[in-house]
Design an enzyme around this catalytic site. Structure first.
Site, PDB file in Angstrom:
ATOM      1  N   LYS A 144      -9.069   6.019   5.384  1.00 59.22           N
ATOM      2  CA  LYS A 144      -7.792   5.449   4.947  1.00 59.22           C
ATOM      3  C   LYS A 144      -8.013   4.237   4.044  1.00 59.22           C
ATOM      4  O   LYS A 144      -8.753   3.323   4.405  1.00 59.22           O
ATOM      5  CB  LYS A 144      -6.929   5.075   6.147  1.00 59.22           C
ATOM      6  CG  LYS A 144      -6.417   6.308   6.871  1.00 59.22           C
ATOM      7  CD  LYS A 144      -5.426   5.980   7.951  1.00 59.22           C
ATOM      8  CE  LYS A 144      -4.875   7.271   8.554  1.00 59.22           C
ATOM      9  NZ  LYS A 144      -4.045   7.011   9.728  1.00 59.22           N
ATOM     10  N   SER A 177      -2.301   0.693  -4.385  1.00 60.28           N
ATOM     11  CA  SER A 177      -2.817   1.870  -3.673  1.00 60.28           C
ATOM     12  C   SER A 177      -4.128   2.303  -4.307  1.00 60.28           C
ATOM     13  O   SER A 177      -4.272   2.260  -5.534  1.00 60.28           O
ATOM     14  CB  SER A 177      -1.795   3.006  -3.778  1.00 60.28           C
ATOM     15  OG  SER A 177      -2.380   4.223  -3.352  1.00 60.28           O
ATOM     16  N   ALA A 178      -5.048   2.741  -3.462  1.00 54.08           N
ATOM     17  CA  ALA A 178      -6.312   3.282  -3.972  1.00 54.08           C
ATOM     18  C   ALA A 178      -6.106   4.642  -4.623  1.00 54.08           C
ATOM     19  O   ALA A 178      -7.020   5.179  -5.247  1.00 54.08           O
ATOM     20  CB  ALA A 178      -7.321   3.395  -2.828  1.00 54.08           C
ATOM     21  N   LYS A 213     -10.789  -1.455  -2.214  1.00 60.75           N
ATOM     22  CA  LYS A 213     -10.578  -2.143  -0.945  1.00 60.75           C
ATOM     23  C   LYS A 213     -11.829  -1.944  -0.089  1.00 60.75           C
ATOM     24  O   LYS A 213     -12.422  -0.861  -0.161  1.00 60.75           O
ATOM     25  CB  LYS A 213      -9.368  -1.546  -0.218  1.00 60.75           C
ATOM     26  CG  LYS A 213      -8.067  -1.631  -1.014  1.00 60.75           C
ATOM     27  CD  LYS A 213      -6.956  -0.832  -0.301  1.00 60.75           C
ATOM     28  CE  LYS A 213      -5.723  -0.732  -1.175  1.00 60.75           C
ATOM     29  NZ  LYS A 213      -4.630   0.059  -0.574  1.00 60.75           N
ATOM     30  N   ASP A 251       0.870  -1.155   0.000  1.00 58.21           N
ATOM     31  CA  ASP A 251       0.000   0.000   0.000  1.00 58.21           C
ATOM     32  C   ASP A 251       0.929   1.234   0.000  1.00 58.21           C
ATOM     33  O   ASP A 251       2.103   1.112   0.373  1.00 58.21           O
ATOM     34  CB  ASP A 251      -0.843  -0.053   1.282  1.00 58.21           C
ATOM     35  CG  ASP A 251      -1.675   1.177   1.474  1.00 58.21           C
ATOM     36  OD1 ASP A 251      -2.456   1.490   0.579  1.00 58.21           O
ATOM     37  OD2 ASP A 251      -1.529   1.820   2.521  1.00 58.21           O
ATOM     38  N   LEU A 252       0.444   2.369  -0.418  1.00 56.53           N
ATOM     39  CA  LEU A 252       1.327   3.556  -0.462  1.00 56.53           C
ATOM     40  C   LEU A 252       1.128   4.435   0.777  1.00 56.53           C
ATOM     41  O   LEU A 252       2.011   4.559   1.634  1.00 56.53           O
ATOM     42  CB  LEU A 252       1.039   4.349  -1.744  1.00 56.53           C
ATOM     43  CG  LEU A 252       2.094   5.327  -2.258  1.00 56.53           C
ATOM     44  CD1 LEU A 252       1.633   5.950  -3.556  1.00 56.53           C
ATOM     45  CD2 LEU A 252       2.473   6.393  -1.290  1.00 56.53           C
ATOM     46  N   ASP A 253      -0.068   5.020   0.833  1.00 54.93           N
ATOM     47  CA  ASP A 253      -0.379   5.994   1.885  1.00 54.93           C
ATOM     48  C   ASP A 253      -0.370   5.300   3.257  1.00 54.93           C
ATOM     49  O   ASP A 253      -1.210   4.447   3.513  1.00 54.93           O
ATOM     50  CB  ASP A 253      -1.767   6.562   1.556  1.00 54.93           C
ATOM     51  CG  ASP A 253      -2.275   7.527   2.586  1.00 54.93           C
ATOM     52  OD1 ASP A 253      -1.532   8.436   2.937  1.00 54.93           O
ATOM     53  OD2 ASP A 253      -3.424   7.368   3.016  1.00 54.93           O
ATOM     54  N   GLU A 280       0.051  -3.264   4.691  1.00 61.02           N
ATOM     55  CA  GLU A 280      -1.095  -2.333   4.727  1.00 61.02           C
ATOM     56  C   GLU A 280      -1.213  -1.629   6.069  1.00 61.02           C
ATOM     57  O   GLU A 280      -0.907  -2.204   7.111  1.00 61.02           O
ATOM     58  CB  GLU A 280      -2.389  -3.112   4.500  1.00 61.02           C
ATOM     59  CG  GLU A 280      -2.996  -2.956   3.131  1.00 61.02           C
ATOM     60  CD  GLU A 280      -3.593  -1.586   2.827  1.00 61.02           C
ATOM     61  OE1 GLU A 280      -3.654  -0.724   3.724  1.00 61.02           O
ATOM     62  OE2 GLU A 280      -3.997  -1.389   1.674  1.00 61.02           O
ATOM     63  N   ASP A 281      -1.713  -0.379   6.020  1.00 62.22           N
ATOM     64  CA  ASP A 281      -1.939   0.357   7.270  1.00 62.22           C
ATOM     65  C   ASP A 281      -3.427   0.522   7.572  1.00 62.22           C
ATOM     66  O   ASP A 281      -3.769   1.115   8.593  1.00 62.22           O
ATOM     67  CB  ASP A 281      -1.305   1.756   7.197  1.00 62.22           C
ATOM     68  CG  ASP A 281      -2.060   2.668   6.253  1.00 62.22           C
ATOM     69  OD1 ASP A 281      -2.404   2.228   5.138  1.00 62.22           O
ATOM     70  OD2 ASP A 281      -2.340   3.822   6.642  1.00 62.22           O
ATOM     71  N   THR A 291       1.503  10.229   3.545  1.00 56.69           N
ATOM     72  CA  THR A 291       0.674  11.159   2.790  1.00 56.69           C
ATOM     73  C   THR A 291      -0.714  11.322   3.420  1.00 56.69           C
ATOM     74  O   THR A 291      -1.466  12.219   3.031  1.00 56.69           O
ATOM     75  CB  THR A 291       0.538  10.699   1.318  1.00 56.69           C
ATOM     76  OG1 THR A 291       0.460   9.272   1.308  1.00 56.69           O
ATOM     77  CG2 THR A 291       1.719  11.135   0.482  1.00 56.69           C
TER      78      THR A 291
HETATM   79  P1  B16 Z   1      -6.495   9.770  -4.382  1.00 51.86           P
HETATM   80  P2  B16 Z   1      -3.664   3.979  -0.105  1.00 51.86           P
HETATM   81  C1  B16 Z   1      -5.549   5.863  -0.392  1.00 51.86           C
HETATM   82  O1  B16 Z   1      -4.215   5.463  -0.529  1.00 51.86           O
HETATM   83  C2  B16 Z   1      -5.688   6.767   0.824  1.00 51.86           C
HETATM   84  O2  B16 Z   1      -5.435   6.029   2.008  1.00 51.86           O
HETATM   85  C3  B16 Z   1      -7.085   7.326   0.887  1.00 51.86           C
HETATM   86  O3  B16 Z   1      -7.183   8.211   1.984  1.00 51.86           O
HETATM   87  C4  B16 Z   1      -7.383   8.067  -0.428  1.00 51.86           C
HETATM   88  O4  B16 Z   1      -8.712   8.573  -0.441  1.00 51.86           O
HETATM   89  C5  B16 Z   1      -7.187   7.101  -1.599  1.00 51.86           C
HETATM   90  O5  B16 Z   1      -5.867   6.600  -1.578  1.00 51.86           O
HETATM   91  C6  B16 Z   1      -7.451   7.762  -2.945  1.00 51.86           C
HETATM   92  O6  B16 Z   1      -6.443   8.699  -3.187  1.00 51.86           O
HETATM   93  O7  B16 Z   1      -7.542  10.776  -4.022  1.00 51.86           O
HETATM   94  O8  B16 Z   1      -5.097  10.323  -4.409  1.00 51.86           O
HETATM   95  O9  B16 Z   1      -6.835   9.014  -5.655  1.00 51.86           O
HETATM   96  O10 B16 Z   1      -3.694   3.932   1.394  1.00 51.86           O
HETATM   97  O11 B16 Z   1      -4.575   2.960  -0.762  1.00 51.86           O
HETATM   98  O12 B16 Z   1      -2.276   3.987  -0.664  1.00 51.86           O
HETATM   99 MG    MG Z   2      -2.862   3.125   3.264  1.00 56.26          MG
END
Ligand code: B16
Ligand code: MG
Length: 216
Positions: free
Chosen positions: A44, A115-116, A146, A8-10, A170-171, A16
């Protein structure tokens, strides 16, 4: 033996989440909705559109906006988020990320990102870690976000591996559920007290050894 890692990224590779929170808080304030850090926890790992919906429901304002207006609100939040990301530097990778990725590379263990975030390629480039990944799943190609395992199954496919051969990091609870939903080994990262169902937990990647994990 484990043959691949999916990240996962964030919250796993970079912090971030604080920028997402700042951008959502600003948009929410403009709409007369108050969100706090505790509420932010449930955003998240959740897509931009779904996050907006949860905020609007929280403020009892979901019915007020049309789909087109919601799309514009999500876009507005993203513009602010991307402005905040302009300051992101390679120093902002979370502890242990650089050496973990280097070790994986040394052992020829492929890594992918699940990552989402539609901003993931931009963020990975800003963090200067893009070259460590054989692929980044494009969340625009997913039919479900997810906690559905689809994103993790696609990440395994990018590495030409079966999910059972892959470790996922994952967090967020939605992410752990997705990892376990396709039979991967799940490692919960961060303040992990609340993450249920992971196989193992660590504060960050500095607590984990590539050499040990691939023997699992
Ligand atoms: P974006 P992850 C997710 O990243 C974030 O945790 C979530 O808060 C955010 O809404 C989602 O990405 C979409 O991000 O608006 O930049 O497309 O934790 O899956 O890496
Ligand atoms: Mg995350």
């Amino acid at each position: 033996m484990m043959r691949g890692f999916v990240f996962d990224l964030d919250g796993v590779l970079a912090d971030t989440a604080k920028y997402h929170y700042m951008a959502w808080r600003q948009l929410s304030a403009e709409l007369g909705i108050t969100i706090d850090e505790q509420f932010n926890e449930q955003l998240k790992g959740i897509s931009r559109e779904e996050s907006l919906e949860r905020i609007l429901i929280h403020g009892s304002k979901s019915e007020i906006f049309s789909d087109a207006e919601k799309a514009e609100l999500a876009e507005k939040k993203n513009r602010h988020y991307v402005e905040l990301l302009a300051e992101l530097t390679p120093e902002e990778v979370l502890p242990g990320v650089g050496s973990f990725l280097m070790n994986a590379h040394r052992h020829e263990i492929p890594c992918a990102v699940a990552s989402a975030s539609k901003n993931a390629p931009f963020i990975l480039t800003k963090l200067a870690i893009n070259d460590y990944f054989v692929g980044v799943v494009d969340p625009a190609t997913l039919t479900k976000g997810k906690p559905d395992p689809e994103i993790f199954i696609k990440a395994a496919q990018l590495m030409a591996l079966q999910p059972a051969e892959v470790i996922g990091f994952e967090d967020a609870q939605a992410g752990i559920d997705g990892i376990k939903g396709c039979g991967m080994y799940a490692i919960g990262i961060g303040d992990t007290q609340q993450l249920k169902g992971a196989d193992r937990w660590a504060a960050d990647l500095s607590e984990l050894s590539v050499e040990e994990l691939i023997q699992l």
